[in-house]
Scaffold this motif. Structure first.
Motif, PDB file in Angstrom:
ATOM      1  N   PHE A 159       0.798  -1.230   0.000  1.00  0.00           N
ATOM      2  CA  PHE A 159       0.000   0.000   0.000  1.00  0.00           C
ATOM      3  C   PHE A 159       0.832   1.282   0.000  1.00  0.00           C
ATOM      4  O   PHE A 159       0.276   2.382   0.006  1.00  0.00           O
ATOM      5  CB  PHE A 159      -0.993   0.032   1.170  1.00  0.00           C
ATOM      6  N   VAL A 160       2.135   1.189  -0.008  1.00  0.00           N
ATOM      7  CA  VAL A 160       2.968   2.391  -0.062  1.00  0.00           C
ATOM      8  C   VAL A 160       2.903   3.009  -1.450  1.00  0.00           C
ATOM      9  O   VAL A 160       2.830   2.311  -2.465  1.00  0.00           O
ATOM     10  CB  VAL A 160       4.425   2.059   0.316  1.00  0.00           C
ATOM     11  N   HIS A 161       2.955   4.351  -1.500  1.00  0.00           N
ATOM     12  CA  HIS A 161       3.023   5.091  -2.762  1.00  0.00           C
ATOM     13  C   HIS A 161       4.401   5.760  -2.868  1.00  0.00           C
ATOM     14  O   HIS A 161       4.874   6.374  -1.909  1.00  0.00           O
ATOM     15  CB  HIS A 161       1.935   6.153  -2.824  1.00  0.00           C
ATOM     16  N   VAL A 178       6.701   7.908  -0.172  1.00  0.00           N
ATOM     17  CA  VAL A 178       7.863   8.712  -0.553  1.00  0.00           C
ATOM     18  C   VAL A 178       7.387   9.823  -1.483  1.00  0.00           C
ATOM     19  O   VAL A 178       6.966   9.551  -2.604  1.00  0.00           O
ATOM     20  CB  VAL A 178       8.930   7.855  -1.250  1.00  0.00           C
ATOM     21  N   PRO A 179       7.433  11.088  -1.056  1.00  0.00           N
ATOM     22  CA  PRO A 179       6.934  12.177  -1.898  1.00  0.00           C
ATOM     23  C   PRO A 179       7.697  12.315  -3.210  1.00  0.00           C
ATOM     24  O   PRO A 179       8.850  11.877  -3.325  1.00  0.00           O
ATOM     25  CB  PRO A 179       7.116  13.422  -1.015  1.00  0.00           C
ATOM     26  N   ASP A 248       1.359  21.105  -8.003  1.00  0.00           N
ATOM     27  CA  ASP A 248       0.166  20.262  -8.063  1.00  0.00           C
ATOM     28  C   ASP A 248       0.520  18.795  -7.821  1.00  0.00           C
ATOM     29  O   ASP A 248      -0.207  18.074  -7.127  1.00  0.00           O
ATOM     30  CB  ASP A 248      -0.520  20.404  -9.421  1.00  0.00           C
ATOM     31  N   THR A 249       1.635  18.356  -8.410  1.00  0.00           N
ATOM     32  CA  THR A 249       2.068  16.967  -8.221  1.00  0.00           C
ATOM     33  C   THR A 249       2.333  16.680  -6.753  1.00  0.00           C
ATOM     34  O   THR A 249       1.895  15.651  -6.211  1.00  0.00           O
ATOM     35  CB  THR A 249       3.328  16.684  -9.053  1.00  0.00           C
ATOM     36  N   PHE A 253      -0.111  14.385  -4.238  1.00  0.00           N
ATOM     37  CA  PHE A 253       0.463  13.209  -3.589  1.00  0.00           C
ATOM     38  C   PHE A 253       0.232  13.264  -2.078  1.00  0.00           C
ATOM     39  O   PHE A 253      -0.179  12.274  -1.466  1.00  0.00           O
ATOM     40  CB  PHE A 253       1.958  13.131  -3.883  1.00  0.00           C
ATOM     41  N   LEU A 254       0.503  14.408  -1.471  1.00  0.00           N
ATOM     42  CA  LEU A 254       0.333  14.534  -0.020  1.00  0.00           C
ATOM     43  C   LEU A 254      -1.123  14.329   0.392  1.00  0.00           C
ATOM     44  O   LEU A 254      -1.407  13.695   1.412  1.00  0.00           O
ATOM     45  CB  LEU A 254       0.834  15.897   0.444  1.00  0.00           C
TER      46      LEU A 254
END
Length: 263
Positions: A159-161, A178-179, A248-249, A253-254
C-alpha cells in the motif's frame, strides 16, 4: 509478418500473438495471454493468466509473468496483469495477477527498465519510465509514479506510494509514502535531498528545480507541521508559473497519502 515460435515452446492455441512476436525455446504461453507486435519472450519464460502485454517489450529468460498472486485470500477470481509497451524485463522477474481487493488488475506502464529478480506483486501500479534495480520488491497495492528509481535489494511495503521522480537508494526499507522529486535511503528510511541528478537529466528548468527545493525545505528543514508545510507549498503557486505543475504533483500526492510520508 507472422510470429516466430521456437519448436520447443508451448503456446496455447487460444493465445493471441500479434505480428512480429518472438517466442524463445521452452517458453510456455497460456490460453488467456495476448502479446503485442514486436515483443520478444526469452527461453524458459512462463506467461500465464489473463495477461495482456503491449508492443516491443523485451522479456528475458526465466521470467514468470501472470502467475496468481501470493495473497492468501485469493480464491481464483478472474483477475488480470496489463503491461504496456517497450518495457525491458530481465531474468527471473515475477509479475503477478491482481486480486479482487482492488480493481483486480496489476498494471505496468511503458518504457520501464526492470532488472533481474524484481518482484511486482498483485495490484501494483507501476508508471512509465521507471527503473527497478536488481531484486527490488514491490508488495501488493504499491503505486510507483513516472520516472521513479528504486534501488537494488529495496523492499516497498504493501500500500505504499512512491511519487514521480523520486529515488530510493540501495537496500531501502520503504514502509511510508515517498513524496515526489526526493531521494531517500537507509533503515530507518530518511529523506536525504532533492533528486537533482534525475531532474536535470529530464530537463527540468532551473526555476522548476528551485521551486522543488523550496518544497523540500518546507517539508523537511523548516520545522513545520505537515499541515503548515502544505499551506506554505500552496502559497508558492504563481511565483514561478512553469513550476505550478510540480506544486500540483506534490500537493496531490500529499493529499492522497494514507500511510503517512517519510519524515
Amino acid at each position: 509478418m507472422s510470429s516466430t515460435i521456437h519448436p520447443t515452446a508451448i503456446v496455447d492455441p487460444a493465445a493471441e500473438l500479434a505480428d512480429g512476436v518472438t517466442i524463445g525455446p521452452y517458453a510456455i504461453i497460456g490460453p488467456h495471454v495476448r502479446i503485442g507486435a514486436g515483443t520478444t519472450v526469452g527461453p524458459h519464460t512462463v506467461i500465464e493468466g489473463r495477461t495482456t502485454i503491449g508492443r516491443d517489450n523485451r522479456i528475458f529468460q526465466f521470467a514468470s509473468i501472470g502467475a496468481i498472486s501470493q495473497d492468501m485470500s485469493y480464491a481464483g477470481e478472474p483477475t488480470e496483469l496489463v503491461i504496456g509497451d517497450r518495457n525491458t524485463i530481465r531474468e527471473f522477474c515475477t509479475l503477478n495477477l491482481g486480486t479482487a481487493k482492488e480493481e483486480g488488475v496489476t498494471r505496468v506502464g511503458s518504457d520501464n527498465w526492470i532488472m533481474a529478480y524484481v518482484h511486482i506483486a498483485h495490484d501494483v501500479r507501476l508508471g512509465n519510465h521507471t527503473v527497478l534495480a536488481n531484486s527490488a520488491t514491490l508488495a501488493g497495492h504499491v503505486h510507483v509514479g513516472d520516472w521513479a528509481v528504486i534501488g537494488g535489494l529495496s523492499g516497498v511495503h504493501q500500500f505504499v506510494h512512491v511519487g514521480a521522480h523520486a529515488m530510493i537508494g540501495f537496500q531501502g526499507h520503504v514502509a511510508q509514502d515517498v513524496p515526489p522529486f526526493l531521494t531517500v535511503d537507509g533503515n530507518p528510511l530518511a529523506v536525504r535531498a532533492v533528486n537533482l541528478t534525475g531532474l536535470k537529466r529530464r530537463d527540468f528548468s532551473a526555476e522548476r528545480i528551485a521551486t522543488i527545493r523550496r518544497m523540500h525545505k518546507l517539508l523537511y528543514r523548516d520545522g513545520l507541521s505537515l499541515e503548515q508545510a502544505v499551506a506554505a507549498i500552496e502559497s508558492l503557486r504563481g511565483q514561478e508559473p512553469q513550476a505550478d505543475v510540480d506544486i500540483d504533483t506534490m500537493l496531490g500526492f500529499l493529499a492522497a497519502s494514507t500511510r503517512g510520508i517519510v519524515r
